[in-house]
Design an enzyme around this catalytic site. Structure first.
Site, PDB file in Angstrom:
ATOM      1  CB  SER A  68      -5.882  -3.946   3.531  1.00  0.00           C
ATOM      2  OG  SER A  68      -5.285  -2.722   3.888  1.00  0.00           O
ATOM      3  CE1 TYR A  87      -1.417  -4.994   0.170  1.00  0.00           C
ATOM      4  CE2 TYR A  87      -2.280  -2.944   1.068  1.00  0.00           C
ATOM      5  CZ  TYR A  87      -2.018  -4.298   1.201  1.00  0.00           C
ATOM      6  OH  TYR A  87      -2.360  -4.945   2.365  1.00  0.00           O
TER       7      TYR A  87
END
Length: 242
Positions: free
Chosen positions: A140, A153
């Site tokens: 990500s 996260y």
């Protein structure tokens, strides 16, 4: 590497980025194996794919990882690409004492990091038998900078990023196995709806970038806004001894 005639396993392949990648690779003449937890979603996804099958299971559960890896060994021994795409993410307010932040972080770390390490270890013997193979870890833009909405996260994806670098170094001298890292920014999927995903790029753009990277043997695959950060950070980190 070749972009047709592969047998590709995609975790989290029934929706979002995973399904977009499955569509792109399916349309290019590859055999696709999608994985997800929901049988109905898997069957609906198969209707959008050619030359594809599904294996239901939750890769965050060790027993399912073992079962799926054995299924691949027995029924798909020609598999040569594993795409570790399944993920978990929670809005996690660290200032809220009642938020149960640690439990959310545990689930994210287990799904986004620990399960990837274990599943990769389980499938490596198959991959190493192939003339040409690849592992694609979907991280990500968050690996480069966390925020107050997704702090844990982001940490789990940063751990995945570090592991991917180590895995790539481990097999650097193996010309038959390539290790890719795909860095999506905010993407407009159901998965990201809670964090404003409607403002993100289409999942098909992520799939297109990965397809080009596979063809070019470009192991670092930043997408969209991630490219700006990647251009600044990676030249610096590449100079760090490793």
């Amino acid at each position: 590497m070749k972009i047709t005639g592969n047998t590709v396993f995609i975790s989290g392949g029934s929706a979002g980025i995973g399904l977009a990648i499955a569509k792109k690779l399916s349309a290019s003449g590859n055999h696709i194996i999608i994985n997800g937890r929901d049988e109905t979603r898997l069957q609906n996804a198969l209707k959008e794919l050619d030359n594809a099958v599904a294996i239901r299971g939750d890769l965050s559960i060790a027993a399912d990882r073992i079962r799926i890896a054995e299924d691949l060994k027995v029924n798909h021994p020609q598999i040569n690409i594993i795409i570790n795409n399944a993920g978990a993410a929670f809005m996690n307010d660290l200032s809220d004492a009642n938020n149960n932040a640690a439990e959310k972080a545990y689930q994210e770390m287990n799904t986004n990091y620990i399960s990837v390490i274990d599943f990769t270890a389980l499938t490596l013997p198959l991959l190493l038998k192939q003339e040409e193979a690849a592992i694609v870890n979907v991280s990500s833009i968050a690996v480069f900078r966390s925020n107050k909405y997704l702090p844990t996260y982001s940490a789990s994806k940063a751990a995945l990023h570090s592991y991917t670098q180590g895995l790539r170094d481990t097999f650097a001298e193996n010309e038959n196995l390539n290790i890719y890292e795909l860095y999506p920014p905010l993407v407009n999927t159901e998965f990201s709806a809670e964090i404003g995903g409607a403002n993100g790029i289409p999942a098909s753009e992520v799939a297109d970038e990965l397809f080009v990277a596979l063809e070019k043997n470009q192991f670092e695959v930043p997408v969209g806004d991630t490219k700006k950060i990647h251009e600044l950070v990676v030249p610096i980190t590449e100079n760090v001894p490793h």
